[in-house]
Enzyme design. Structure first.
Site, PDB file in Angstrom:
ATOM      1  CE  LYS A 208     -10.459  -9.235   1.845  1.00 29.20           C
ATOM      2  NZ  LYS A 208     -10.074  -8.570   0.590  1.00 29.20           N
ATOM      3  CG  ASP A 311      -6.855  -1.033  -6.304  1.00 31.89           C
ATOM      4  OD1 ASP A 311      -6.781   0.141  -6.723  1.00 31.89           O
ATOM      5  OD2 ASP A 311      -6.505  -1.363  -5.161  1.00 31.89           O
TER       6      ASP A 311
END
Length: 440
Positions: A208, A311
């Site tokens: 990423k 998250d």
């Protein structure tokens, strides 16, 4: 007739002490849509100790306002049974109220208070509960679905520099990834070099790039350079952190369709994301437009993303993240995991959660390679082929290194930072630079 049970009710251990310790860990000068990382990243370590002497720990992003709220929560929580997590959450909600989606803010990181407070208390309580019952946290979340949890290489544009006291300076004796971590990465060739060094050290199988730094053409060129260097079998992702306009995202999104696993937050807000999603074949992922349970109904109604990057620090803990997993499964959303600059306590919690999720179709994000400090007694986690073995010890399976805690707390006192703010750091390199929520 009187019914008896061989297992009479037994109250759990009660919280006797709560210690909140802000720390600062060395962070290199990484670039992102909001500016530049400071030489130190702030984290907060929370430790609960029960009336029978059991310790539970957690780690969250550092922020002086949240630290103050945690201090204020102490009289609310002292004497509470660590097993009664619903009661603990309600007590906190009654005092602090609930967060709203608007409080997340425009920056790439989450600025809400309640989710941080409860996630820190919940993880520490689960660490204690695991020690009480002799089971790892993953078992408290429903059990282990995999022995190893995969992570992705997380690349950043960056200025030369090691961070910490060296700031933009470097350690000439550094070797391997430690040297690559302090090298500049400001163009496609340097991004490829960074990726090769990181993958060689940690064995990551997907990559990423944190974008939103340079004009889109340069960042797209970097993605094609990565594709040329690593080939079609290494999934690639880019995250412009919502800085692109809709037409920009569609133009470059179409160009990158042959090489991307997913495109993360190319534009700002659910409506713009839905517009881009309709125009592209590539799945869209988010940790910016759908970031709370109240965001989900509209997300489903308009189709704003394909993948939610959870998250546990921002969604209200590990158990809330399991709830999110069920919602994603119901509505056909993929689920993966967002990351911020973190140490081993947060990574341990992420690994337990990643092991409990029914499916992990996408390798999780982690900033862990960018951090050189550690706060757990066993030292830094080891990655094998980009994955982390799930701890088998009771609780989180990690213990607090108190010498490291004292040293990193002194870093906090010395550095003077109280919250994350990347704009002033960027102005050290580009005077007058200002954050813009949409730039290209």
């Amino acid at each position: 007739m009187t019914l008896t049970t061989p297992f009479p009710y037994k109250a759990g251990p009660k919280i006797k002490e709560i210690t909140v310790t802000p720390i600062a860990v060395v962070d290199p000068p990484l670039l992102n849509a909001a500016g530049l990382h400071a030489p130190y990243a702030l984290r907060t370590i929370v430790e609960l100790v029960t009336d029978d002497g059991i310790s539970g720990i957690s780690e969250i992003p550092g922020n002086s306002d949240i630290d103050a709220a945690l201090e204020a929560s102490k009289p609310l929580l002292i004497g509470r049974d660590v097993f009664q997590l619903h009661e603990i959450r309600q007590v906190l909600v009654d005092h602090f109220g609930t967060d709203t989606a608007a409080q997340r803010g425009d920056a790439p990181w989450d600025q809400r208070k309640m989710v941080h407070i409860f996630s820190s208390i919940e993880v520490a309580c689960l660490d204690i509960i695991g020690k009480v019952v002799g089971r790892p946290v993953v078992d408290l979340l429903g059990g282990k679905m995999r022995d190893r949890v995969p992570f992705s290489a997380y690349l950043f544009y960056k200025y030369e520099g090691a961070g910490g006291k060296l700031a933009f300076g470097t350690d000439p004796n550094a070797e391997g990834w430690a040297a690559a971590r302090q090298a500049s990465a400001l163009n496609p060739a340097e991004i490829v070099a960074q990726a090769k060094a990181m993958c060689a050290e940690f064995g990551f199988q997907s990559i990423k790039l944190k974008g939103g730094v340079f004009e889109p053409r340069q960042e797209v060129d970097a993605m094609f350079a990565l594709y040329e260097a690593f080939g079609p079998n290494v999934p690639l992702r880019i995250d412009p952190n919502a800085l692109w306009k809709v037409e920009t995202a569609i133009q470059y999104g179409r160009e990158m369709e042959p090489i991307l696993e997913y495109l993360e937050d190319p534009v700002r807000g659910q409506a713009a994301m839905a517009e881009v999603r309709k125009a592209l074949k590539t799945p869209l992922a988010t940790n910016m437009c759908t970031t709370s349970f109240e965001d989900i109904p509209n997300s489903i109604a308009i189709g704003s993303e394909d993948i939610i990057l959870s998250d546990h620090h921002f969604w209200g803990g590990l158990r809330a993240s399991m709830t999110l997993s069920g919602i994603c499964e119901t509505f056909g959303r993929g689920l993966s995991m967002h990351s911020n600059s973190h140490l081993g306590i947060s990574l341990a919690a992420m690994v337990h959660l990643g092991a409990a999720l029914p499916q992990v179709p996408y390798a999780l994000d982690t900033h862990y390679p960018w951090q050189s400090d550690e706060i757990i007694t066993a030292g830094r986690f080891t990655f094998e082929e980009g994955a982390v073995l799930v701890p088998q010890e009771p609780g989180l399976g990690v213990e607090l290194d108190r010498e490291a805690l004292a040293r990193l707390h002194q870093n906090y006192l010395d550095c003077g930072l109280k919250k994350r703010d990347d704009e002033p750091e960027m102005q050290k390199k580009q005077p007058g630079w200002k954050f813009q929520s949409v730039r290209w």
